[in-house]
Design an enzyme around this catalytic site. Structure first.
Site, PDB file in Angstrom:
ATOM      1  N   PHE A 110       0.815  -1.217   0.000  1.00 23.21           N
ATOM      2  CA  PHE A 110       0.000   0.000   0.000  1.00 23.21           C
ATOM      3  C   PHE A 110       0.848   1.266   0.000  1.00 23.21           C
ATOM      4  O   PHE A 110       0.399   2.338  -0.401  1.00 23.21           O
ATOM      5  CB  PHE A 110      -0.972  -0.003   1.191  1.00 23.21           C
ATOM      6  CG  PHE A 110      -0.396   0.396   2.514  1.00 23.21           C
ATOM      7  CD1 PHE A 110      -0.477   1.709   2.969  1.00 23.21           C
ATOM      8  CD2 PHE A 110       0.194  -0.547   3.340  1.00 23.21           C
ATOM      9  CE1 PHE A 110       0.043   2.074   4.212  1.00 23.21           C
ATOM     10  CE2 PHE A 110       0.706  -0.202   4.580  1.00 23.21           C
ATOM     11  CZ  PHE A 110       0.639   1.120   5.007  1.00 23.21           C
ATOM     12  N   LYS A 111       2.109   1.141   0.438  1.00 21.99           N
ATOM     13  CA  LYS A 111       2.983   2.314   0.497  1.00 21.99           C
ATOM     14  C   LYS A 111       3.192   2.952  -0.879  1.00 21.99           C
ATOM     15  O   LYS A 111       3.530   4.122  -0.991  1.00 21.99           O
ATOM     16  CB  LYS A 111       4.341   1.943   1.085  1.00 21.99           C
ATOM     17  CG  LYS A 111       4.284   1.084   2.359  1.00 21.99           C
ATOM     18  CD  LYS A 111       3.918   1.881   3.577  1.00 21.99           C
ATOM     19  CE  LYS A 111       3.663   1.025   4.786  1.00 21.99           C
ATOM     20  NZ  LYS A 111       4.746   0.895   5.706  1.00 21.99           N
ATOM     21  N   ASP A 112       3.018   2.156  -1.948  1.00 22.28           N
ATOM     22  CA  ASP A 112       3.207   2.697  -3.305  1.00 22.28           C
ATOM     23  C   ASP A 112       2.261   3.861  -3.596  1.00 22.28           C
ATOM     24  O   ASP A 112       2.605   4.761  -4.364  1.00 22.28           O
ATOM     25  CB  ASP A 112       2.962   1.609  -4.353  1.00 22.28           C
ATOM     26  CG  ASP A 112       4.076   0.573  -4.405  1.00 22.28           C
ATOM     27  OD1 ASP A 112       5.240   0.939  -4.164  1.00 22.28           O
ATOM     28  OD2 ASP A 112       3.783  -0.607  -4.689  1.00 22.28           O
TER      29      ASP A 112
END
Length: 495
Positions: A110-112
């Site tokens: 999800f950090k993307d």
């Protein structure tokens, strides 16, 4: 003009661009804006909008000193062909509930969502003091996923360098290889002896070291900034996917405009769920935000007792990205619920630093609990959740998402309020744990485990993960916590 200042004082008055470039306030606080919530995002036509169009509306409300053209350029670069799903964060049914897939970006986490756009934000900021030679050194501690997503975002980005620290032996094999094989002339990676909290605390100390900052500026024309969710530019892009989830529920005719939704969020550092609170302040009809923790359940204890205490055993679990005892973004949430009382926040954070704990007033806890629910899962329950989700829904989840799935199953369902589980990483980042949970062969390498998982479930390993098996390892440094500052100084010199 909307300005930003520290959670611990109001002496700063920075624009969004300045706050993003700086990363963390000089007093160790996090940047906040007192005008958050004064502008609402219009939900009238949101169902007909693409992810990119929703992002323009939301980021325009949160970062007003970026022009619409600047934001559009950032969004177009960040959310394009590097994503495996054109919806960017697609919403999928999960029994009577829904799952929001946040892992379709280049590093399968999800950090993307934030770290594909943060370098674009940074590129449109200007050097402090007008130094035309100034370069930004991104300094980040990671519990597993932020590191690779930040490295992928900043690799070879003009005018920047990036140094990532991760706790030795406390990330998955896939996560470690994602970082140590990273290409790019401006990247550095080191394992540190200790856990994530040790590394993150050291990074915060480095940010607060004025002598080091002056030395780096004078000798190397380098300023430090952060890609952790302590950076406001890392936090605000995550607000977008809450609005995207709502738009997709409207599109699928699950809800009508104005209906409330519950979100269940696996979180360790509190950034992913804080973004949901920002969405609520921007007018999204959020009924509850439910914190899902693993065995390191410091947030659960805080939300049930009002006492935050990091003086407790640290557990290395099968959900390593959530193995955190100091949840940085909680400070921002406390600031808003404490009616912007910087004195109280400064006092609480001082107690945390000096005694490892703090306690909030009862009336403050009551307000917080009105919005935030909580639950946690031990490792047996995480494994059971992975198996249960596959058996019931034919949907494979990773161990972090499984913490959320378990907590969601324990909650009483309200048929009038849809529940959305945020799925934070691809199961292929943790193939051994997933295979063990599903009763599949988990005896080989992580890559053999990926192949077994793909064969058994009819799913496919992301090419970037499967390809790590043959990638060249570039970084093998292992250093002590007390060596991190020298490592940063040496990396800055080479920029």
């Amino acid at each position: 003009m909307i300005t930003f200042h520290s959670t611990r004082s109001t002496t700063d008055s920075l624009t969004a661009k300045q706050a993003i470039r700086k990363g963390i306030a000089d007093d160790g606080g996090l940047f906040v804006s007192d005008s958050l919530g004064q502008t609402h995002v219009d939900l009238a036509n949101i169902a007909s909008k693409s992810y990119q169009e929703i992002a323009l509306d939301v980021l325009g409300a949160l970062l007003p000193d970026y022009t619409a053209d600047e934001l559009k350029a950032c969004i177009d670069e960040a959310y394009g062909s590097q994503w495996s799903d054109p919806a960017i964060t697609p919403l999928k049914p999960l029994g009577d509930d829904f799952v929001l897939e946040l892992f379709n970006g280049p590093t399968s986490a999800f950090k993307d969502v934030a770290l594909q756009i943060l370098p674009r934000f940074m590129a449109r900021t200007t050097p402090a003091g007008g130094d035309p030679d100034e370069k930004i050194m991104i300094l980040t501690a990671t519990s597993g996923d932020t590191g690779k997503a930040a490295l992928a975002g900043f690799a070879d980005a003009a005018g920047t360098g990036i140094t990532v620290f991760y706790p030795e032996g406390k990330v998955s094999q896939v996560q470690e290889l994602q970082m140590t094989t990273q290409t790019g002339s401006n990247v550095k990676v080191a394992a540190v002896r200790g856990n994530f909290d040790d590394a993150q605390s050291a990074v915060k100390r480095i940010f607060g070291d004025r002598e080091l900052a002056d030395r780096l500026a004078a000798d190397s024309h380098v300023v430090l900034s952060s890609a952790n969710s302590i950076n406001v530019g890392r936090l605000v892009p995550q607000v977008v996917y809450y609005f995207s989830a709502y738009a997709q529920l409207l599109q699928q005719q699950i809800i009508n405009t104005g209906d409330e939704v519950e979100f269940v969020v696996p979180t360790g550092n509190f950034g992913d769920i804080l973004a949901g609170y920002y969405a609520k302040l921007l007018g999204l009809p959020v009924k509850h935000l439910v914190v899902a923790s693993d065995r390191n359940n410091v947030l659960f204890d805080f939300l049930t007792t009002g006492s935050y205490n990091r003086n407790r055993p640290f557990f290395q679990t099968i959900s390593p990205s959530m193995d955190i005892l100091i949840s940085s973004n909680l400070e921002r949430m406390l600031y808003y619920f404490a009616e912007k009382d910087t004195r109280l926040i400064s006092m609480l954070m001082n107690d945390l630093k000096n005694y490892g704990c703090y306690e909030v007033p009862e009336e403050l806890l009551a307000k917080i609990r009105h919005v935030f629910g909580c639950g946690w899962a031990n490792e047996d329950q995480v494994r059971q959740a992975i198996a249960d989700c596959w058996k019931k829904n034919r949907y494979v989840i990773d161990p972090h998402t499984a913490c959320g799935y378990f907590v969601m199953q324990q909650m009483p369902a309200d048929p009038l309020t849809p529940r959305v589980l945020l799925s934070t990483a691809s199961p292929y980042k943790f193939p051994r744990v997933v295979n063990e949970s599903l009763g599949l062969d988990a005896t080989g390498t992580d890559f053999e485990c990926m192949d077994v998982l793909a064969e058994a479930t009819g799913t496919k390993a992301p090419a970037a993960l499967r390809g790590l098996e043959t990638a060249d390892v570039r970084f093998s440094d292992v250093i002590g916590i007390d060596e991190m500052e020298d490592f940063v100084a040496g990396t800055a010199e080479a920029l």
